[in-house]
Design an enzyme around this catalytic site. Structure first.
Site, short mmCIF file in Angstrom:
data_model
loop_
_atom_site.label_atom_id
_atom_site.label_comp_id
_atom_site.label_asym_id
_atom_site.label_seq_id
_atom_site.Cartn_x
_atom_site.Cartn_y
_atom_site.Cartn_z
N LYS A 111 0.85 -1.18 0.00
CA LYS A 111 0.00 0.00 0.00
C LYS A 111 0.89 1.24 0.00
O LYS A 111 1.82 1.34 0.80
CB LYS A 111 -0.89 -0.02 1.25
CG LYS A 111 -1.96 1.05 1.30
CD LYS A 111 -2.80 0.85 2.56
CE LYS A 111 -3.87 1.92 2.67
NZ LYS A 111 -4.66 1.76 3.93
N HIS A 113 -0.16 4.43 0.43
CA HIS A 113 -0.73 5.56 1.13
C HIS A 113 -1.13 5.12 2.54
O HIS A 113 -1.04 3.94 2.87
CB HIS A 113 -1.96 6.13 0.39
CG HIS A 113 -3.07 5.13 0.24
ND1 HIS A 113 -3.05 4.14 -0.71
CD2 HIS A 113 -4.22 4.95 0.95
CE1 HIS A 113 -4.16 3.41 -0.61
NE2 HIS A 113 -4.87 3.88 0.40
#
Length: 230
Positions: A111, A113
């Site tokens: 991921k 973010h």
């Protein structure tokens, strides 16, 4: 009390688990093609522990087997995807039994973010126990070990539901050892299984149910052909 929530007998934990898996439709008999290309007379699909009662019961078996094993660990790790649910459920059951430990799991894709990275949950530290359903080729275990070590922690073992006790292999090439033996010998990991193929054979061998008992010869023949020495 549901059909899946009757008390587990401490003697014969593996036999109780096999009976539960059959009752839940997770352990089935017939003719199934394995990843190794073999025709197996039985099939175990942990993805079919698919409601709250069955998952809770499964977690109880894992937790009691782990406590019984005496294997020391500080936290649980669930490899994506099946291991995520298993680790969470086992953590809940261990806490219910008085052993509260953190757990973490990985994403298949990092991921970029928010918190970022591939690991989710508690910080991965100390002695980390991997929770999975079975060990087929050991790929998931190796990937988990790499992630755990990269995080600065120590992978200490693997807990699985069923050890098929059969020779590892694919594409016509067979090893003399099972995938579980490979994990123990080559990767240096302790492996704790709720039940094994030997337990399944014992279960079928004491059946008064004619339909279940009828599967014993095929499972025995499969064990003779593909079984790995334990």
């Amino acid at each position: 009390m549901t059909e899946h929530s009757s008390p587990i007998r401490q003697d014969g934990l593996a036999q109780d688990f096999v009976a539960f898996a059959v009752q839940a439709g997770v352990l089935r008999f017939g003719e199934f093609r394995t990843k190794a290309g073999r025709l197996s007379p039985y099939f175990f699909n942990a993805g079919l522990f698919d409601d709250g009662a069955k998952l809770g019961r499964l977690a109880e078996f894992y937790a009691r087997r782990l406590i019984e094993s005496g294997l020391p660990f500080d936290m649980l790790f669930g490899p994506a995807y099946k291991g995520i649910t298993l680790a969470a459920a086992v953590a809940i059951e261990l806490a219910r039994l008085g052993r509260n430990v953190p757990y973490a799991y990985n994403r298949k894709e990092a991921k970029d973010h928010g918190e970022g990275g591939t690991l989710v949950g508690a910080p991965v530290r100390g002695r980390v126990l991997i929770i999975d359903d079975v060990i087929s080729a050991g790929t998931s275990v190796r990937e988990s070990i790499e992630m755990i070590r990269k995080a600065g922690a120590t992978p200490c073992g693997v807990a699985i539901a069923l050890d098929r006790q059969e020779k590892a292999g694919s594409g016509g090439v067979e090893s003399d050892r099972s995938a579980v033996q490979h994990v123990r010998d080559e990767l240096g990991m302790d492996v704790v299984a709720i039940a094994t193929l030997a337990d399944l054979l014992a279960f079928l061998g004491r059946q008064s149910d004619a339909v279940l008992a009828s599967h014993l010869p095929a499972v025995q023949a499969y064990r003779t052909r593909y079984g790995a020495g334990e």
